[in-house]
Write an enzyme that holds these catalytic residues in place. Structure first.
Site, PDB file in Angstrom:
ATOM      1  N   GLY A  35       0.813  -1.214   0.000  1.00  0.00           N
ATOM      2  CA  GLY A  35       0.000   0.000   0.000  1.00  0.00           C
ATOM      3  C   GLY A  35       0.845   1.261   0.000  1.00  0.00           C
ATOM      4  O   GLY A  35       2.027   1.237  -0.335  1.00  0.00           O
ATOM      5  N   GLY A  40       5.498   4.183  -8.885  1.00  0.00           N
ATOM      6  CA  GLY A  40       6.215   2.917  -9.102  1.00  0.00           C
ATOM      7  C   GLY A  40       5.242   1.741  -9.084  1.00  0.00           C
ATOM      8  O   GLY A  40       5.258   0.877  -9.972  1.00  0.00           O
ATOM      9  N   HIS A  41       4.367   1.711  -8.075  1.00  0.00           N
ATOM     10  CA  HIS A  41       3.367   0.633  -8.004  1.00  0.00           C
ATOM     11  C   HIS A  41       2.423   0.704  -9.213  1.00  0.00           C
ATOM     12  O   HIS A  41       2.067  -0.317  -9.801  1.00  0.00           O
ATOM     13  CB  HIS A  41       2.495   0.782  -6.748  1.00  0.00           C
ATOM     14  CG  HIS A  41       3.231   0.646  -5.459  1.00  0.00           C
ATOM     15  ND1 HIS A  41       3.403   1.702  -4.592  1.00  0.00           N
ATOM     16  CD2 HIS A  41       3.827  -0.417  -4.879  1.00  0.00           C
ATOM     17  CE1 HIS A  41       4.072   1.293  -3.526  1.00  0.00           C
ATOM     18  NE2 HIS A  41       4.350   0.020  -3.677  1.00  0.00           N
ATOM     19  N   GLU A 159      11.991  -3.685  -9.842  1.00  0.00           N
ATOM     20  CA  GLU A 159      13.439  -3.947  -9.728  1.00  0.00           C
ATOM     21  C   GLU A 159      14.079  -3.100  -8.638  1.00  0.00           C
ATOM     22  O   GLU A 159      15.224  -3.329  -8.281  1.00  0.00           O
ATOM     23  CB  GLU A 159      14.132  -3.635 -11.067  1.00  0.00           C
ATOM     24  CG  GLU A 159      13.895  -4.694 -12.102  1.00  0.00           C
ATOM     25  CD  GLU A 159      14.624  -4.406 -13.407  1.00  0.00           C
ATOM     26  OE1 GLU A 159      15.207  -3.304 -13.535  1.00  0.00           O
ATOM     27  OE2 GLU A 159      14.589  -5.268 -14.289  1.00  0.00           O
ATOM     28  N   LYS A 160      13.358  -2.122  -8.108  1.00  0.00           N
ATOM     29  CA  LYS A 160      13.936  -1.304  -7.018  1.00  0.00           C
ATOM     30  C   LYS A 160      14.352  -2.232  -5.878  1.00  0.00           C
ATOM     31  O   LYS A 160      15.403  -2.068  -5.285  1.00  0.00           O
ATOM     32  CB  LYS A 160      12.893  -0.276  -6.537  1.00  0.00           C
ATOM     33  CG  LYS A 160      13.488   0.939  -5.888  1.00  0.00           C
ATOM     34  CD  LYS A 160      13.607   0.847  -4.397  1.00  0.00           C
ATOM     35  CE  LYS A 160      12.278   0.862  -3.713  1.00  0.00           C
ATOM     36  NZ  LYS A 160      12.457   0.556  -2.272  1.00  0.00           N
ATOM     37  N   ARG A 198       8.434   4.585   1.624  1.00  0.00           N
ATOM     38  CA  ARG A 198       9.156   5.119   2.791  1.00  0.00           C
ATOM     39  C   ARG A 198       9.642   6.552   2.576  1.00  0.00           C
ATOM     40  O   ARG A 198       9.961   7.237   3.543  1.00  0.00           O
ATOM     41  CB  ARG A 198      10.369   4.231   3.111  1.00  0.00           C
ATOM     42  CG  ARG A 198       9.970   2.901   3.709  1.00  0.00           C
ATOM     43  CD  ARG A 198      11.172   2.160   4.270  1.00  0.00           C
ATOM     44  NE  ARG A 198      10.772   1.065   5.107  1.00  0.00           N
ATOM     45  CZ  ARG A 198      10.654  -0.209   4.703  1.00  0.00           C
ATOM     46  NH1 ARG A 198      10.931  -0.529   3.459  1.00  0.00           N
ATOM     47  NH2 ARG A 198      10.252  -1.139   5.542  1.00  0.00           N
TER      48      ARG A 198
END
Ligand code: PAF
Length: 297
Positions: A35, A40-41, A159-160, A198
């Site tokens: 969440g 990116g998500h 890929e992060k 984060r």
């Protein structure tokens, strides 16, 4: 007006939906997340959307992948906002269980030694796994549970979290899960910082300082692209860049074989990756970059 994504709260609910779609001949894609969604998500959701008839996104902050004293309690959560973003991105169903629905009986004491866990093996013991003991055991376990609940044909990961991608790929292969693991490129802010939930917990000075992770990766990759094969020279250059940001405390920087994650001393024929982790204030960040092949003469 976009269709609202359905929300399933239990493994049985999402499995029933997935079976229904599979029976109708649809390819089911799963995007596992914790969440606090960002671009990116959403890039993973779009990729899944372009390849699958139905897309499920799981939203679950998994307690077993956080160690004692880590940021489980402060990890950002915002299901209402996630739901809106996912509906706009064309997600068909959100799987958002609570800890009790996911871990069932005994969910209040997950370290009792009673439960089944998936061990990630050597790939899960190095780098992030070394600094965060038990992290990949928690990740592998919850991803196996999500696969069992959502029964996807394909699952999409960024890929992060490069080490996570490798751990999950190997698990899916070795446990014959029958799920294709798809890795997708890291999405970055305009100043290069890799998108991460984060990042929301960084203060403004920390946010600025955090760009040094990507700057140091780029410096290392440029040196490699210019023909430098000696890993210690590449790491020295990167350390020099990192030293310019006193707010950033590097945890590890390593040049590794992109498949086995074994540390390399020199670049050669094998595909390589630079991995980096650092603490910025109270926030732990990771990033990585692919290195070009270096052909020997
Ligand atoms: O990458 C993440 O967000 C998590 O580690 C994952 C894969 C959703 C498992 O909890």
């Amino acid at each position: 007006m976009v269709d609202e994504a359905l929300v399933a709260r239990t493994p049985d609910e999402i499995r029933a939906l997935s079976y229904e779609w599979r029976a109708a001949g649809k390819t089911v894609g799963l995007v596992p997340t914790m969440g606090a969604l960002h671009e990116g998500h959403l890039s993973l959701v779009r990729k899944a959307r372009s390849e699958c008839g139905k897309v499920i996104v799981s939203v679950f902050v998994n307690p077993t992948q956080f160690g004692a004293g880590e940021d489980f309690d402060t990890y950002p959560r915002n299901l209402e906002n996630d739901r809106e973003l996912l509906s706009e991105a064309g997600c068909d169903a959100i799987f958002a269980p609570g800890v009790a629905e996911m871990y069932g009986e005994g969910s209040t004491d997950l370290s009792s030694g009673e439960r089944t866990f998936v061990e990630a093996g050597r790939l899960g013991d190095v780098f992030e796994g070394k600094d965060r003991p038990g992290h990949f055991r928690g990740v592998a376990t919850v991803v196996a549970m999500l696969m069992g609940a959502a029964v996807p044909h394909r699952a999409y990961f960024g890929e992060k979290d490069f080490q996570q991608l490798k751990v999950i790929g190997r698990m899916a292969r070795e446990l014959h899960m029958g799920v294709e693991i798809v890795g997708c490129p890291t999405v970055r802010e305009s100043d290069g910082l890799a998108m991460s939930s984060r990042n929301a917990n960084l203060g403004s000075e920390e946010r600025e300082a955090a760009t040094v992770l990507h700057r140091s990766l780029e410096a290392g990759a440029k040196l490699a692209a210019d023909g430098e094969k000696d890993v210690s020279t590449i790491l020295r250059r990167m350390r020099g860049v990192l030293d310019g940001e006193p707010l950033v405390e590097p945890k590890y920087v390593a040049v590794v074989d992109a498949e086995t994650l074994e540390a390399l001393e020199s670049l050669g024929e094998r595909s390589a990756r630079i991995l980096i982790a650092a603490r910025v204030g109270s926030v732990r960040l990771i990033d990585n970059i692919a290195l070009p092949f270096v052909r020997s003469e």
